[in-house]
Design a protein around this motif. Structure first.
Motif, PDB file in Angstrom:
ATOM      1  N   ALA A 260       0.876  -1.165  -0.153  1.00 14.84           N
ATOM      2  CA  ALA A 260      -0.069  -0.091   0.067  1.00 14.84           C
ATOM      3  C   ALA A 260       0.901   1.321  -0.060  1.00 14.84           C
ATOM      4  O   ALA A 260       1.980   1.312   0.576  1.00 14.84           O
ATOM      5  N   PRO A 261       0.370   2.229  -0.629  1.00 19.82           N
ATOM      6  CA  PRO A 261       1.181   3.406  -0.820  1.00 19.82           C
ATOM      7  C   PRO A 261       1.133   4.120   0.520  1.00 19.82           C
ATOM      8  O   PRO A 261      -0.155   4.594   1.100  1.00 19.82           O
ATOM      9  N   LEU A 262       2.279   4.857   1.142  1.00 21.34           N
ATOM     10  CA  LEU A 262       2.220   5.825   2.000  1.00 21.34           C
ATOM     11  C   LEU A 262       2.159   7.104   1.827  1.00 21.34           C
ATOM     12  O   LEU A 262       3.233   7.868   1.902  1.00 21.34           O
ATOM     13  N   HIS A 263       1.098   7.590   1.528  1.00 24.03           N
ATOM     14  CA  HIS A 263       0.764   8.979   1.151  1.00 24.03           C
ATOM     15  C   HIS A 263       1.490   9.806   2.002  1.00 24.03           C
ATOM     16  O   HIS A 263       2.566  10.692   1.849  1.00 24.03           O
ATOM     17  N   ASP A 264       0.594  10.201   2.896  1.00 19.11           N
ATOM     18  CA  ASP A 264       0.931  11.426   3.907  1.00 19.11           C
ATOM     19  C   ASP A 264       2.287  11.139   4.730  1.00 19.11           C
ATOM     20  O   ASP A 264       2.869  12.115   4.888  1.00 19.11           O
ATOM     21  N   PRO A 265       2.659  10.062   5.140  1.00 14.31           N
ATOM     22  CA  PRO A 265       3.983   9.933   5.808  1.00 14.31           C
ATOM     23  C   PRO A 265       4.963  10.181   5.068  1.00 14.31           C
ATOM     24  O   PRO A 265       6.115  10.604   5.586  1.00 14.31           O
ATOM     25  N   CYS A 266       4.884  10.526   3.618  1.00 13.20           N
ATOM     26  CA  CYS A 266       6.174  10.747   2.860  1.00 13.20           C
ATOM     27  C   CYS A 266       6.486  12.217   3.059  1.00 13.20           C
ATOM     28  O   CYS A 266       7.848  12.436   3.267  1.00 13.20           O
ATOM     29  N   ALA A 269       8.385  11.608   6.687  1.00 12.27           N
ATOM     30  CA  ALA A 269       9.558  11.103   6.494  1.00 12.27           C
ATOM     31  C   ALA A 269      10.906  11.978   5.633  1.00 12.27           C
ATOM     32  O   ALA A 269      11.853  11.956   6.101  1.00 12.27           O
ATOM     33  N   ASP A 270      10.269  12.979   4.902  1.00 15.72           N
ATOM     34  CA  ASP A 270      11.302  13.669   4.166  1.00 15.72           C
ATOM     35  C   ASP A 270      12.049  14.605   5.102  1.00 15.72           C
ATOM     36  O   ASP A 270      13.084  14.932   5.094  1.00 15.72           O
ATOM     37  N   ALA A 273      14.545  12.455   7.083  1.00 19.51           N
ATOM     38  CA  ALA A 273      15.752  12.109   6.456  1.00 19.51           C
ATOM     39  C   ALA A 273      15.909  13.035   5.322  1.00 19.51           C
ATOM     40  O   ALA A 273      15.619  12.932   4.340  1.00 19.51           O
ATOM     41  N   PRO A 274      16.258  14.378   5.630  1.00 16.85           N
ATOM     42  CA  PRO A 274      16.545  15.245   4.670  1.00 16.85           C
ATOM     43  C   PRO A 274      17.446  14.714   3.570  1.00 16.85           C
ATOM     44  O   PRO A 274      18.637  13.971   3.622  1.00 16.85           O
ATOM     45  N   GLY A 275      17.036  15.122   2.340  1.00 14.47           N
ATOM     46  CA  GLY A 275      17.734  14.539   1.036  1.00 14.47           C
ATOM     47  C   GLY A 275      17.315  13.327   0.488  1.00 14.47           C
ATOM     48  O   GLY A 275      17.668  12.953  -0.540  1.00 14.47           O
ATOM     49  N   ALA A 276      16.218  12.635   1.065  1.00  9.60           N
ATOM     50  CA  ALA A 276      15.599  11.411   0.679  1.00  9.60           C
ATOM     51  C   ALA A 276      14.887  11.769  -0.327  1.00  9.60           C
ATOM     52  O   ALA A 276      14.675  10.526  -1.162  1.00  9.60           O
ATOM     53  N   VAL A 277      14.305  13.006  -0.740  1.00 10.74           N
ATOM     54  CA  VAL A 277      13.511  12.837  -1.905  1.00 10.74           C
ATOM     55  C   VAL A 277      14.058  13.991  -2.805  1.00 10.74           C
ATOM     56  O   VAL A 277      14.455  15.110  -2.423  1.00 10.74           O
ATOM     57  N   ARG A 278      14.000  13.828  -4.292  1.00 11.40           N
ATOM     58  CA  ARG A 278      14.531  14.972  -5.015  1.00 11.40           C
ATOM     59  C   ARG A 278      13.466  15.867  -5.258  1.00 11.40           C
ATOM     60  O   ARG A 278      12.269  15.725  -5.609  1.00 11.40           O
ATOM     61  N   ARG A 320      15.105   4.651   2.835  1.00  7.49           N
ATOM     62  CA  ARG A 320      15.465   5.737   3.762  1.00  7.49           C
ATOM     63  C   ARG A 320      14.019   6.246   4.491  1.00  7.49           C
ATOM     64  O   ARG A 320      14.149   6.422   5.654  1.00  7.49           O
ATOM     65  N   LEU A 321      13.139   6.575   3.705  1.00 11.59           N
ATOM     66  CA  LEU A 321      11.904   7.098   4.151  1.00 11.59           C
ATOM     67  C   LEU A 321      11.152   6.126   4.904  1.00 11.59           C
ATOM     68  O   LEU A 321      10.801   6.748   6.010  1.00 11.59           O
TER      69      LEU A 321
END
Length: 335
Positions: A260-266, A269-270, A273-278, A320-321
């Motif tokens: 299942a997709p983790l929509h809101d937690p993304c 999580a970002d 975990a800085p830098g984990a998302v472009r 990482r997220l």
């Protein structure tokens, strides 16, 4: 408590299973998330449920109103009736959580009034607020209509909303954008026009969130924490997985994956975990009429005709997220 280097953060949400997961993580890592208050809006379920759910989450995390105030906001979108997602999140929004009725209550101030007061104070104190939104943008849009000057108190807005590709409630539209597209349009336009350079608007859409998922092994990790929060997240994700699996992109064929997709937690999580998302600077235009209502059109040109500026969060390190979320919720078992 948060450190002075971390900006004060307000989470505006519509709990909702994935909102609950995000809130548990933000509370479990408050020194990093900066969480100081929660505002709720109608979205995944009706306002009477989202306000109750925010209180249940707060108490399961071991906090009270003095530690984390909760403010109830708008009961529906700016135009038209509410479309909810009770078929995914359950009738009360937290199917599978097993959380008791709350003992506390929301603050006696409307969420919109709170946002106006808090953001004006942030501007006056020169310590601007980060606003994280995990539901329809009705509360923030209403506040900006009533008091456009509050944009001066915003450091940034980070929103789980929209999609640079397909939708999930219609072929074109993501749920939060679809529920109140007028609110999204108002927020994006106002933030873009604020000050000299605008207020940064980070958009975490389906393009990212459908790549950060939970499967049965991930759920087992939360259950193993042994805390009330861990058990609640595991129970909710188990039920959520039965109803909301990752769907292959058009043309790929095949059945939905067993995750299942983790929509809101993304979004949370970002932050953890800085830098984990472009991040890709671009623009966002919202379709307000017709069968594509709620669609968010992403472009990466520079012309004003492409719409207000937005920073699209398009690609993440899923491992990482997920690890950041589990570690944060684990922090509640040690509290």
């Amino acid at each position: 408590m948060t450190t002075s280097a971390v900006p004060p953060t307000i989470i505006d949400c519509d709990p909702g299973v994935d909102d609950a997961h995000a809130l548990f993580a933000a509370i479990g890592a408050r020194e990093t998330s900066g969480l100081e208050a929660v505002t709720v809006v109608a979205g995944n379920v009706a306002l009477r449920h989202t306000r109750r759910n925010a209180l249940r989450i707060r108490e399961a995390a071991g906090l009270d109103a003095a530690a984390l105030p909760v403010y109830a906001g708008c009961p529906g979108p700016m135009i038209g009736p509410l479309t909810d997602a009770a078929d995914v999140h359950g009738a009360d929004g937290l199917d599978g959580a097993g959380l008791p009725e709350p003992r506390g209550e929301v603050e006696p101030v409307h969420a919109v009034a709170f946002l106006i007061e808090r953001l004006r104070r942030a501007a006056a104190e020169r310590r601007r607020v980060r606003l994280v939104t995990l539901g329809p943008l009705t509360n923030l849009a209403t506040a900006l209509v009533m008091a456009p000057d509050i944009a001066d108190g915003l450091l940034e807005v980070r929103s789980m909303i929209g999609s640079a590709g397909r939708g999930n409630i219609t072929p074109a539209a993501e749920f939060n954008a679809y529920v109140d597209p007028e609110a999204l349009d108002r927020v994006a336009t106002t933030l873009d026009a604020a000050g000299t350079d605008g207020v940064p608007f980070f958009v975490y859409g389906l393009t990212l969130t459908h790549t950060v998922t939970a499967d049965h092994a991930e759920i087992a990790g939360y259950a193993a924490l042994g805390s009330r929060a861990g058990q609640a997240v595991a129970g909710m994700l188990t039920t959520y997985l039965d109803r909301h699996r990752v769907v292959p992109l058009p043309g790929m064929g095949g059945a939905p994956a067993d995750e299942a997709p983790l929509h809101d937690p993304c979004v949370i999580a970002d932050l953890l975990a800085p830098g984990a998302v472009r991040a890709v600077p671009g623009r966002l235009r919202v379709v307000l009429h017709g069968p594509a209502r709620g669609q968010t059109l992403a472009s990466f040109g520079t012309g004003p005709e492409a719409g207000p500026r937005a920073i699209w969060m398009v690609e993440g390190d899923a491992g990482r997220l997920r690890a950041a979320l589990l570690s944060a919720v684990a922090g509640l078992s040690r509290a």
